[in-house]
Design a protein around this motif. Sequence first.
Motif, short mmCIF file in Angstrom:
data_model
loop_
_atom_site.label_atom_id
_atom_site.label_comp_id
_atom_site.label_asym_id
_atom_site.label_seq_id
_atom_site.Cartn_x
_atom_site.Cartn_y
_atom_site.Cartn_z
N TYR A 41 -12.67 -1.11 7.44
CA TYR A 41 -12.26 -2.31 8.20
C TYR A 41 -13.23 -3.48 8.04
N THR A 67 -11.54 0.23 0.86
CA THR A 67 -10.15 0.52 0.54
C THR A 67 -9.34 -0.77 0.44
N SER A 91 -6.28 -0.64 1.30
CA SER A 91 -5.16 -0.37 2.21
C SER A 91 -5.04 -1.39 3.33
N LYS A 92 -6.08 -1.52 4.14
CA LYS A 92 -5.94 -2.24 5.39
C LYS A 92 -6.02 -3.76 5.18
N ARG A 128 -2.22 3.24 -2.43
CA ARG A 128 -3.28 4.23 -2.41
C ARG A 128 -4.41 3.90 -3.39
C1 LIG Z 1 -7.52 4.05 6.83
C2 LIG Z 1 -8.87 4.63 6.73
C3 LIG Z 1 -9.30 5.27 5.56
C4 LIG Z 1 -8.36 5.64 4.46
O1 LIG Z 1 -7.95 4.65 3.70
P1 LIG Z 1 -7.11 4.91 2.38
O2 LIG Z 1 -7.86 4.13 1.37
O3 LIG Z 1 -5.77 4.38 2.67
O4 LIG Z 1 -7.12 6.38 2.07
C5 LIG Z 1 -10.60 5.70 5.49
N1 LIG Z 1 -11.45 5.55 6.51
C6 LIG Z 1 -11.07 4.97 7.67
C7 LIG Z 1 -12.04 4.84 8.77
C8 LIG Z 1 -9.77 4.50 7.80
O5 LIG Z 1 -9.38 3.96 8.95
#
Ligand SMILES: *Cc1c(COP(=O)(O)O)cnc(C)c1O
Length: 390
Positions: A204, A227, A229-230, A238
């Motif tokens: 994050y 990541t 992702s977020k 992925r």
């Molecule tokens: C969402 C999250 C991940 C995983 O993220 P991906 O890259 O989608 O596998 C890892 N650590 C934390 C703390 C997360 O919230």
Amino acid sequence: MKDARKLVRPLVRKLQPYVPGEQPKIKGLIKLNTNENPYPPSPRVLRAVKAAVDGRLRLYPNPAAQALREKLAKFHGCKPENIIVGNGSDELLALATRAFVETRSAERGVRNDSRAVVQYFTPSYSLYSVLAAIHGARANAVPLESNFGIPAVAELRRAKKWNFRAALTFITTPNAPSGRGYSTAELEALCRVQKGVMILDEAYVDFAEENALKLALKYPHVLVSRTFSKAYSLCFQRVGYFIGDNELIAALDKVRDSYNVNGLGQVAALATLDELAYYRKNFQRIVATREQVARELTVLGFRVLPSQTNFLFVRPPAFPANGWLQKLRERKILVRWFNYPETKDFLRITIGSDDEMNALLKAAREILFRQRIGTMNGGARLRRALISNG
Ligand SMILES: *Cc1c(COP(=O)(O)O)cnc(C)c1O
């Protein structure tokens, strides 16, 4: 063979798997439960992915995500050998337990052996304990302070629960599910005294004021996990990565699958790195919405913890948190509740679009309004009952 269960390793038979947030496909549902970004990827990223969908899907992708690692290395001021890309950062967290941690059965009665210890604070990302269990490692879960702060090193020494030699330590920073941020200085103080590998899970960090990347480039036992992702709206694809010492990265590289990162994910992540201005605007919007919603929930009587992430951790008024979970769900709003002693009084609410957050605030006002009417009626009934009895 009557009972196929007997073919499964006892460790796996007993395993409590990780429970991901729900992904229901309900029409009109406002999904604030898994910290997805409310804004889509940049149009250029979508175009790049679409342009890559043709007959070339029959080919294997680059096995080392070479172009992506080179671009990430330039971006972070390190070398491609300092970076490994994974099928989400979750894959890399699992690879780290495999590469750095012994199993309990390998301890052979050595007392206080730290080589099989996976360590983390609680509450933090609930995957870590599952990874330890899958690997057959020892989990050392150490409570954060009641305000979700990391105890000072002197306090960790005094309490004697923290293992300074643990093979692997995971730190979620900023913390999930509390949203609390940690300063690089306090993380460095811990890194300096820790002997085993440390993974700073910065899933994050783009919503925070500080990041600890420099610790991964300074200390050979520290890895930073990131990541797409977020913050970069790419959960579906992925793609995650670690940054750190080339020896640790090389060890992880040995134990991964040859084609662990799918081709379209590599294309999307590469295009994302050309669009950082677009994403930075999104971070700012999400942070602004976060602060606005925090103020409004506070006015409604919620206790809102300070957040450095794209979610809020709140203690709701009037009903228990899991009651709120249900009431919001009835109004087609999905948030997350974690049933652990230190988190059960809180809800974790992902920051969505302004419209989604307005719907949440409207629902919260309605729920509170009904509750007040309810207690007023209940109070009147109670008074009548007392009068008629008296
Ligand atoms: C969402 C999250 C991940 C995983 O993220 P991906 O890259 O989608 O596998 C890892 N650590 C934390 C703390 C997360 O919230």
